[in-house]
Design an enzyme around this catalytic site. Structure first.
Site, short mmCIF file in Angstrom:
data_model
loop_
_atom_site.label_atom_id
_atom_site.label_comp_id
_atom_site.label_asym_id
_atom_site.label_seq_id
_atom_site.Cartn_x
_atom_site.Cartn_y
_atom_site.Cartn_z
N GLY A 1 -10.20 6.70 13.53
CA GLY A 1 -10.39 7.55 14.70
C GLY A 1 -11.24 8.76 14.37
O GLY A 1 -11.87 8.81 13.31
N ASN A 2 -11.30 9.71 15.26
CA ASN A 2 -12.06 10.94 15.00
C ASN A 2 -11.32 12.12 15.61
O ASN A 2 -10.28 11.94 16.25
CB ASN A 2 -13.48 10.82 15.54
CG ASN A 2 -13.51 10.59 17.03
OD1 ASN A 2 -13.16 11.46 17.81
ND2 ASN A 2 -13.88 9.37 17.44
#
Ligand code: C5P
Length: 400
Positions: free
Chosen positions: A208-209
């Site tokens: 993810g980020n």
């Protein structure tokens, strides 16, 4: 400076209990609030609650404290009147100028901005009588927030829910700061993507980020305030739905692509504020990946995700559709931004400099908006809503 004076009108719907939280948000952020419930609102939440939470007297009729002429004075002195929840009956009375209690009198004497947050069953909201009343109020300059979709009283679901109090508060804060803004996006459909995609490795892990979704949500909120129909495609943002916005929730880049392409089919503008993963794991393990004694882990093999921004820019769903991208750069911000704008083929690219402590998750942003026409619009450090408004100013100019 004097505290901004807010009149919180509460009409007789079950959502009256949610107005207590709205009231707290006003008082805790330094507003002076006078609550004016209708007699039927008091069936749901009593006068003692309103009085204790606001620190002010509470009356429903014009016959209390007549020597102070409250039916005129309360409206005249207000900086903002917000009616939440506004029932179908309240909208009808306001549209027709009836004045049979303190709240309806206040609505006639107020010369400040007025915000209505309707809440009712879907049938009542969709009835032509209610829709005509809403149109009348909007024509006269009132802000009528679109109800949210979701669970209503009992087992029903549909359009008619009171939006989240935090989001009604955001609408009011904006109206207090900017006045009632020109609905220069009225009749337009805009699509905004927000948040960050998550690409699953196995049932419990993902790549993810750090995107919080706040910039995309600010874009959606400001577009709604400017009259647009807004579809917000939200990836893992965990933020309350902005008032008056249709929210579509997605997880991965592939899901985000599907939702954005679907919504973009009839959109006037598409703003890709989401942080979309460029790569996803080539294989998804259906069971949790285990560590094995004495063995190195398997490497994670990645494959490319589709570039949604490049795709919608190259293949516009309708002529004149305006496409906006975002670029987070860590160095050589302007040169990299120009190159990216050309590569993606969008009309506008919002470029901001990011680092560990900058932009992600913060309430503020600073950027330069690059135009395919060679324009460069710097946006100084400030709230994400200010950047959002600049983006919409530039979009409106291109749609004209
Ligand atoms: O190439 P980069 O990820 O820096 O581009 C950022 C812009 O492109 C953002 O507007 C983002 O929403 C969009 N994007 C996309 N599809 C991807 C990657 C990024 O639409 N696979």
């Amino acid at each position: 400076m004097d505290k901004p004076k807010v009149v919180l009108g509460v009409s007789g719907g079950i959502a009256a209990y949610k107005a207590c939280e709205l009231l707290r948000r006003f008082t805790e952020s330094g507003h002076g609030v006078r609550v004016v419930p209708t007699a039927s609102a008091l069936h749901f939440v009593g006068a003692a609650t309103w009085s204790a939470l606001s620190g002010n007297p509470v009356a429903t009729e014009v016959w209390d404290d007549v020597h102070q002429v409250p039916h005129v004075r309360i409206g005249q002195h207000a900086d903002l009147v917000v009616v939440a929840p506004a029932t179908a009956d309240m909208l009808a009375k306001a549209a027709h100028g009836l004045a049979d209690d303190l709240l309806t009198n206040t609505l006639l004497t107020a010369r400040c901005p007025v915000v209505f947050a309707p809440a009712m069953h879907t049938e009542m909201w969709e009835h032509p009588a209610t829709q005509d009343n809403v149109a009348t109020l909007r024509r006269r300059g009132a802000v009528v927030i679109e109800p949210a979709v979701g669970r209503l009283t009992g087992v029903d679901t549909g359009k008619g829910r009171l939006p989240d109090p935090a989001e009604i508060f955001e609408v009011c804060r904006r109206v207090l700061a900017r006045g009632v803004t020109e609905p220069d996006l009225r009749g337009r459909h805009v699509v905004v993507s927000a948040g960050g995609t998550r690409e699953p490795l196995d049932p419990v892990r993902f790549l993810g980020n750090r995107s919080s979704g706040k910039q995309g949500y600010a874009l959606a909120r400001t577009a709604a305030a400017r009259g647009a129909r807004v579809t917000l495609v939200s990836a893992n943002a965990g933020l309350p739905d902005p008032a008056g916005v249709d929210v579509v929730r997605v997880g991965t880049a592939v899901q985000l692509r599907e939702a954005v392409l679907k919504a973009a089919a009839d959109a006037d503008a598409v703003v890709m504020a989401a942080a979309v993963a460029d790569f996803r794991p080539a294989v998804y393990a259906t069971g949790k990946i285990k560590k094995r004694d004495g063995q190195d882990p398997d490497p994670i093999v990645l494959v490319r995700n589709p570039d949604i921004l490049a795709e919608i820019s190259a293949d516009r769903a309708r002529p004149g559709q305006v496409v906006v991208g975002f670029a987070a750069e860590t160095d050589d911000v302007l040169a990299n931004g120009r190159a990216k704008l050309a590569r993606k083929g969008c009309d506008l690219l919002v470029v901001n400099e990011v680092g560990e402590a900058r932009t992600f998750g913060s309430e503020e942003n600073e950027a330069v908006v690059l135009g395919a026409d060679g324009s460069e619009t710097p946006v100084p450090h400030g709230p994400k809503e200010a950047l959002a408004d600049t983006v919409w100013d530039l979009v409106v100019r291109r749609l004209a």
